[in-house]
Design a protein around this motif. Structure first.
Motif, mmCIF file in Angstrom:
data_model
loop_
_atom_site.group_PDB
_atom_site.id
_atom_site.type_symbol
_atom_site.label_atom_id
_atom_site.label_comp_id
_atom_site.label_asym_id
_atom_site.label_seq_id
_atom_site.Cartn_x
_atom_site.Cartn_y
_atom_site.Cartn_z
ATOM 1 N N ARG A 51 0.832 -1.210 0.000
ATOM 2 C CA ARG A 51 0.000 0.000 0.000
ATOM 3 C C ARG A 51 0.864 1.257 0.000
ATOM 4 O O ARG A 51 0.525 2.261 0.619
ATOM 5 C CB ARG A 51 -0.918 0.007 1.226
ATOM 6 C CG ARG A 51 -1.777 -1.242 1.350
ATOM 7 C CD ARG A 51 -2.668 -1.193 2.566
ATOM 8 N NE ARG A 51 -3.225 -2.506 2.868
ATOM 9 C CZ ARG A 51 -4.005 -2.755 3.895
ATOM 10 N NH1 ARG A 51 -4.325 -1.773 4.726
ATOM 11 N NH2 ARG A 51 -4.471 -3.971 4.110
ATOM 12 N N GLU A 52 1.995 1.190 -0.673
ATOM 13 C CA GLU A 52 2.916 2.315 -0.690
ATOM 14 C C GLU A 52 3.264 2.690 -2.131
ATOM 15 O O GLU A 52 3.229 1.851 -3.038
ATOM 16 C CB GLU A 52 4.201 1.976 0.071
ATOM 17 C CG GLU A 52 3.983 1.662 1.542
ATOM 18 C CD GLU A 52 5.275 1.249 2.223
ATOM 19 O OE1 GLU A 52 6.268 1.032 1.493
ATOM 20 O OE2 GLU A 52 5.285 1.138 3.459
ATOM 21 N N PHE A 53 3.627 3.948 -2.303
ATOM 22 C CA PHE A 53 4.110 4.415 -3.595
ATOM 23 C C PHE A 53 5.529 3.882 -3.843
ATOM 24 O O PHE A 53 6.296 3.643 -2.909
ATOM 25 C CB PHE A 53 4.143 5.940 -3.635
ATOM 26 C CG PHE A 53 2.809 6.581 -3.873
ATOM 27 C CD1 PHE A 53 2.408 6.937 -5.157
ATOM 28 C CD2 PHE A 53 1.943 6.837 -2.820
ATOM 29 C CE1 PHE A 53 1.183 7.523 -5.387
ATOM 30 C CE2 PHE A 53 0.711 7.428 -3.031
ATOM 31 C CZ PHE A 53 0.329 7.778 -4.323
ATOM 32 N N THR A 54 5.851 3.732 -5.105
ATOM 33 C CA THR A 54 7.204 3.374 -5.519
ATOM 34 C C THR A 54 7.860 4.599 -6.143
ATOM 35 O O THR A 54 7.281 5.240 -7.026
ATOM 36 C CB THR A 54 7.173 2.233 -6.551
ATOM 37 O OG1 THR A 54 6.565 1.076 -5.950
ATOM 38 C CG2 THR A 54 8.573 1.884 -7.014
ATOM 39 N N THR A 111 1.339 20.183 -0.586
ATOM 40 C CA THR A 111 0.010 19.806 -1.051
ATOM 41 C C THR A 111 0.081 19.378 -2.508
ATOM 42 O O THR A 111 0.606 20.102 -3.351
ATOM 43 C CB THR A 111 -0.976 20.980 -0.918
ATOM 44 O OG1 THR A 111 -1.074 21.353 0.468
ATOM 45 C CG2 THR A 111 -2.365 20.590 -1.413
ATOM 46 N N VAL A 112 -0.422 18.173 -2.774
ATOM 47 C CA VAL A 112 -0.506 17.698 -4.157
ATOM 48 C C VAL A 112 -1.973 17.713 -4.570
ATOM 49 O O VAL A 112 -2.853 17.362 -3.789
ATOM 50 C CB VAL A 112 0.103 16.295 -4.325
ATOM 51 C CG1 VAL A 112 1.608 16.340 -4.131
ATOM 52 C CG2 VAL A 112 -0.517 15.284 -3.373
ATOM 53 N N VAL A 113 -2.232 18.140 -5.796
ATOM 54 C CA VAL A 113 -3.590 18.362 -6.291
ATOM 55 C C VAL A 113 -3.819 17.478 -7.513
ATOM 56 O O VAL A 113 -2.945 17.342 -8.372
ATOM 57 C CB VAL A 113 -3.804 19.846 -6.675
ATOM 58 C CG1 VAL A 113 -5.247 20.099 -7.095
ATOM 59 C CG2 VAL A 113 -3.418 20.760 -5.504
ATOM 60 N N PHE A 121 -4.109 16.231 -1.332
ATOM 61 C CA PHE A 121 -3.522 15.379 -0.304
ATOM 62 C C PHE A 121 -2.217 15.999 0.164
ATOM 63 O O PHE A 121 -1.624 16.826 -0.525
ATOM 64 C CB PHE A 121 -3.269 13.961 -0.840
ATOM 65 C CG PHE A 121 -4.519 13.189 -1.140
ATOM 66 C CD1 PHE A 121 -5.119 12.404 -0.175
ATOM 67 C CD2 PHE A 121 -5.099 13.260 -2.400
ATOM 68 C CE1 PHE A 121 -6.277 11.701 -0.445
ATOM 69 C CE2 PHE A 121 -6.259 12.555 -2.685
ATOM 70 C CZ PHE A 121 -6.846 11.773 -1.699
ATOM 71 N N GLU A 122 -1.766 15.586 1.348
ATOM 72 C CA GLU A 122 -0.527 16.103 1.919
ATOM 73 C C GLU A 122 0.604 15.101 1.700
ATOM 74 O O GLU A 122 0.463 13.908 1.977
ATOM 75 C CB GLU A 122 -0.696 16.354 3.415
ATOM 76 C CG GLU A 122 -1.624 17.516 3.759
ATOM 77 C CD GLU A 122 -1.055 18.855 3.324
ATOM 78 O OE1 GLU A 122 0.085 19.148 3.711
ATOM 79 O OE2 GLU A 122 -1.739 19.584 2.583
ATOM 80 N N LEU A 123 1.715 15.617 1.205
ATOM 81 C CA LEU A 123 2.927 14.837 0.981
ATOM 82 C C LEU A 123 3.998 15.336 1.933
ATOM 83 O O LEU A 123 4.271 16.535 1.992
ATOM 84 C CB LEU A 123 3.378 14.998 -0.472
ATOM 85 C CG LEU A 123 4.718 14.397 -0.878
ATOM 86 C CD1 LEU A 123 4.654 12.882 -0.843
ATOM 87 C CD2 LEU A 123 5.118 14.882 -2.271
ATOM 88 N N THR A 206 6.950 10.914 2.651
ATOM 89 C CA THR A 206 5.834 10.287 3.360
ATOM 90 C C THR A 206 4.603 10.544 2.512
ATOM 91 O O THR A 206 4.046 11.645 2.507
ATOM 92 C CB THR A 206 5.667 10.867 4.768
ATOM 93 O OG1 THR A 206 6.898 10.718 5.491
ATOM 94 C CG2 THR A 206 4.551 10.143 5.512
ATOM 95 N N THR A 207 4.198 9.531 1.762
ATOM 96 C CA THR A 207 3.140 9.711 0.771
ATOM 97 C C THR A 207 1.765 9.461 1.384
ATOM 98 O O THR A 207 1.641 8.778 2.410
ATOM 99 C CB THR A 207 3.347 8.746 -0.411
ATOM 100 O OG1 THR A 207 3.461 7.408 0.091
ATOM 101 C CG2 THR A 207 4.601 9.107 -1.177
#
Length: 412
Positions: A51-54, A111-113, A121-123, A206-207
């Motif tokens: 459940r994590e980004f690569t 902040t990513v949009v 969402f917050e990165l 921290t995604t």
């Protein structure tokens, strides 16, 4: 005997969002560089617990080339900021800004949009280390300006010396994990001028939780100021520093590509409604059934959110679909349609998707799960109930038909 035939179609619409332009940089200075950090989430049916980004950022900086495997083994990821300049070296043994010195900033949120602007969402970004390659600008001068002893406040990560161009690369790794501000330094061994040939930082992201994000591309940007001591820079390279660029615009791009698969058994395009146990009670004993129904099984795999909506060949005012007598004139008969998806819930209400009524006038529910669900047995139930059954029995030998389309939209 009455035979009621209803055909329906199950369709899946997967709409991919169009890529939007990156966010406009907050620092529009002519003395700025731009670097790009990318990551993606693409679930794997063979590893449903992932459940994590690569991180998909191309390798650059101190980790590239000879140190690549070491960085991979330690989960370090470096990037060249493209900042270049000069440093006036002055002999000093106090771990001060006159030495081989790098001050690093605290962690920050970016902040990513989403492409369509509907989701944010917050990165989290932690600078966990930095590296600098400096080159002796005097042809016959020393190639090693810094002491090989331990730095203050940090551990020394990687070192790379090149005798041919009189350069040395040193990497500092923070002991605080990038939460606060910290400066790391080595003693400067001799007075001399050096070229800053490369300046890198090592980072940790921290995604957001990708299962809560819709498929698409999310973008954000933050800027770091690089400079000498006393200039208020996020990255402080010490005394005697002159840089060609003093702003680093870091652009982030997160790509979410959820899995969605609907598997239908053969013959699922037709549902023949009948009483439970068949027509014997009616044909042999005249006992009218209370309902006519048919379950249509299927399996569903999904790692993200999706909408469900309904379309009818013969829609009724109350939002239900109807089936129509195609043998002789008669009233249309309302059809009750229910959806059951074990493990999924309505994201707006939190209600489990068990016997969820589907109508054409409902707001399409957005359904989600807390885990990556793979090939979960599910079903659609089609039924004619109560008085509608009695009205059909008044037309023995008739055929009732209607088309129903249940739409699963994996990009709501």
């Amino acid at each position: 005997m009455i035979r009621d035939l209803i055909s329906y179609g199950l369709q899946r619409w997967l709409r991919q969002g169009l890529c939007a332009l990156a966010l406009i940089a907050g620092a529009g200075s002519a003395h700025a560089t731009d670097i790009y950090i990318t990551a993606e989430f693409k679930p794997d049916v063979n590893d449903p617990d992932k459940r994590e980004f690569t991180n998909t950022t191309p390798w650059s900086g101190v980790c590239d080339s000879v140190h690549l495997q070491v960085c991979i083994n330690n989960n370090w990821w470096s990037i060249d900021t493209k900042v270049r300049g000069t440093k006036q070296g002055v002999y000093a043994t106090n771990w001060g800004p006159g030495g081989f010195y790098i001050g690093m900033p605290t962690s920050r949120k970016v902040t990513v949009v989403s492409d369509d602007g509907s989701s944010t969402f917050e990165l989290g970004v932690n600078i966990i280390g930095a590296a600098m390659r400096i080159t002796d600008v005097e042809a016959d001068g020393p190639k090693e300006p810094a002491s090989t002893g331990g730095p203050n406040n940090c551990s020394q990560g990687l070192t790379n010396q090149n005798a041919n161009n009189h350069s040395v690369m040193r990497m500092f790794l923070r002991r605080d994990g990038g939460e606060g501000t910290v400066s790391c330094a080595l003693h400067w061994l001799r007075d001399n001028n050096y070229r800053i040939q490369e300046f890198d930082f090592t980072y940790k992201l921290t995604t957001p939780a990708p299962l809560a994000m819709r498929s698409g591309v999310y973008r954000g940007m933050t800027s770091y100021r690089v400079g000498g001591t006393g200039e208020g820079a996020d990255f402080d390279l010490g005394d005697g520093v002159v840089l060609e660029d003093n702003i680093v615009n870091v652009h982030f791009e997160l790509t979410v590509d959820h899995a969605f698969q609907l598997d239908l058994p053969p013959g699922s395009d037709r549902a023949v409604l009948a009483p439970k146990g068949g027509w014997t009670q009616w044909s042999d004993h005249g006992v009218a059934p209370k309902y006519l129904e048919r379950d249509v099984p299927f399996s569903l795999s999904s790692s993200g959110q999706f909408e469900v909506s309904l379309q009818c060949q013969h829609p009724l005012a109350d939002g239900r679909c109807a089936i129509r007598n195609v043998t002789e004139p008669a009233e249309e008969v309302p059809l009750d349609i229910q959806l059951t998806l074990p493990g999924f819930r309505d994201s707006a209400t939190g209600v489990d998707v068990v016997g969820m009524p589907l109508t054409t006038n409902m707001v399409p529910p957005v359904l989600a799960a807390d885990v990556f669900i793979i090939r979960r047995p599910s079903k659609l139930n089609f039924a004619v109930n109560g008085e509608a059954v009695k009205s059909m029995l008044d037309h023995p030998g008739s055929h009732y038909r209607g088309d129903v389309t249940v739409i699963f939209d994996a990009s709501p």
